[in-house]
Design a protein around this motif. Structure first.
Motif, PDB file in Angstrom:
ATOM      1  N   LYS A 270       0.922  -1.190   0.277  1.00  0.00           N
ATOM      2  CA  LYS A 270      -0.410   0.272  -0.350  1.00  0.00           C
ATOM      3  C   LYS A 270       1.173   0.920  -0.236  1.00  0.00           C
ATOM      4  O   LYS A 270       1.092   1.427   0.841  1.00  0.00           O
TER       5      LYS A 270
ATOM      6  N   CYS B 213       0.695   5.489  -0.415  1.00  0.00           N
ATOM      7  CA  CYS B 213       0.299   6.537   0.110  1.00  0.00           C
ATOM      8  C   CYS B 213       0.752   7.620  -0.939  1.00  0.00           C
ATOM      9  O   CYS B 213       1.956   8.416  -1.853  1.00  0.00           O
ATOM     10  N   LYS B 214      -0.756   8.221  -2.357  1.00  0.00           N
ATOM     11  CA  LYS B 214      -0.955   8.905  -3.526  1.00  0.00           C
ATOM     12  C   LYS B 214       0.023  10.463  -2.973  1.00  0.00           C
ATOM     13  O   LYS B 214       0.505  10.619  -4.042  1.00  0.00           O
ATOM     14  N   THR B 215      -0.426  10.641  -1.835  1.00  0.00           N
ATOM     15  CA  THR B 215       0.420  12.215  -1.909  1.00  0.00           C
ATOM     16  C   THR B 215       1.769  12.218  -1.921  1.00  0.00           C
ATOM     17  O   THR B 215       2.200  13.323  -1.965  1.00  0.00           O
ATOM     18  N   CYS B 216       2.927  11.175  -0.640  1.00  0.00           N
ATOM     19  CA  CYS B 216       3.527  10.840  -0.336  1.00  0.00           C
ATOM     20  C   CYS B 216       4.295  10.777  -2.268  1.00  0.00           C
ATOM     21  O   CYS B 216       5.304  11.157  -2.993  1.00  0.00           O
ATOM     22  N   PHE B 217       3.490  10.334  -3.096  1.00  0.00           N
ATOM     23  CA  PHE B 217       4.509   9.870  -4.746  1.00  0.00           C
ATOM     24  C   PHE B 217       4.556  10.938  -5.126  1.00  0.00           C
ATOM     25  O   PHE B 217       3.991  10.497  -6.494  1.00  0.00           O
ATOM     26  N   SER B 218       3.205  11.411  -5.332  1.00  0.00           N
ATOM     27  CA  SER B 218       2.924  12.482  -6.041  1.00  0.00           C
ATOM     28  C   SER B 218       4.295  13.736  -6.637  1.00  0.00           C
ATOM     29  O   SER B 218       3.993  14.569  -7.358  1.00  0.00           O
TER      30      SER B 218
ATOM     31  N   CYS C 132       5.818   7.518   5.963  1.00  0.00           N
ATOM     32  CA  CYS C 132       3.957   8.340   5.822  1.00  0.00           C
ATOM     33  C   CYS C 132       3.817   8.707   7.113  1.00  0.00           C
ATOM     34  O   CYS C 132       2.879   8.211   8.217  1.00  0.00           O
TER      35      CYS C 132
END
Length: 86
Positions: A2, A4-9, A69
């Protein structure tokens, strides 16, 4: 796994990894030029080093992003401590 989309933006960690791997592969290619191997061998070894360094850095950065994260952790108010006995 899993993620996090925020971290990988942000793409900057991945761009920096590619630059580091590119520099390492280029230095390897230049160093092999001192021993006069075939041009195909120099290119092949330089690409192998690039891929190995890139894969290692991707694994490291992704694992660090997952470990550190804090986007899904509830925020603690003032006066709260991390340990219950403090």
């Amino acid at each position: 796994m899993k993620l996090c989309k925020t971290c990988f933006s942000s793409v900057w960690p991945f761009v920096l990894m590619t630059v580091i791997a590119g520099i390492t592969g280029f230095v390897t290619w230049l160093t092999l030029g001192l021993s006069q191997p075939e041009p195909e061998t120099r290119i092949a070894v330089g690409l192998i080093v690039f891929v190995a360094v890139e894969a290692t850095l991707i694994h490291y950065v992704v694992s660090c992003m997952r470990r550190h994260c804090r986007h899904h952790v509830p925020k603690m108010g003032r006066g709260h401590h991390l340990s219950p006995g403090a």
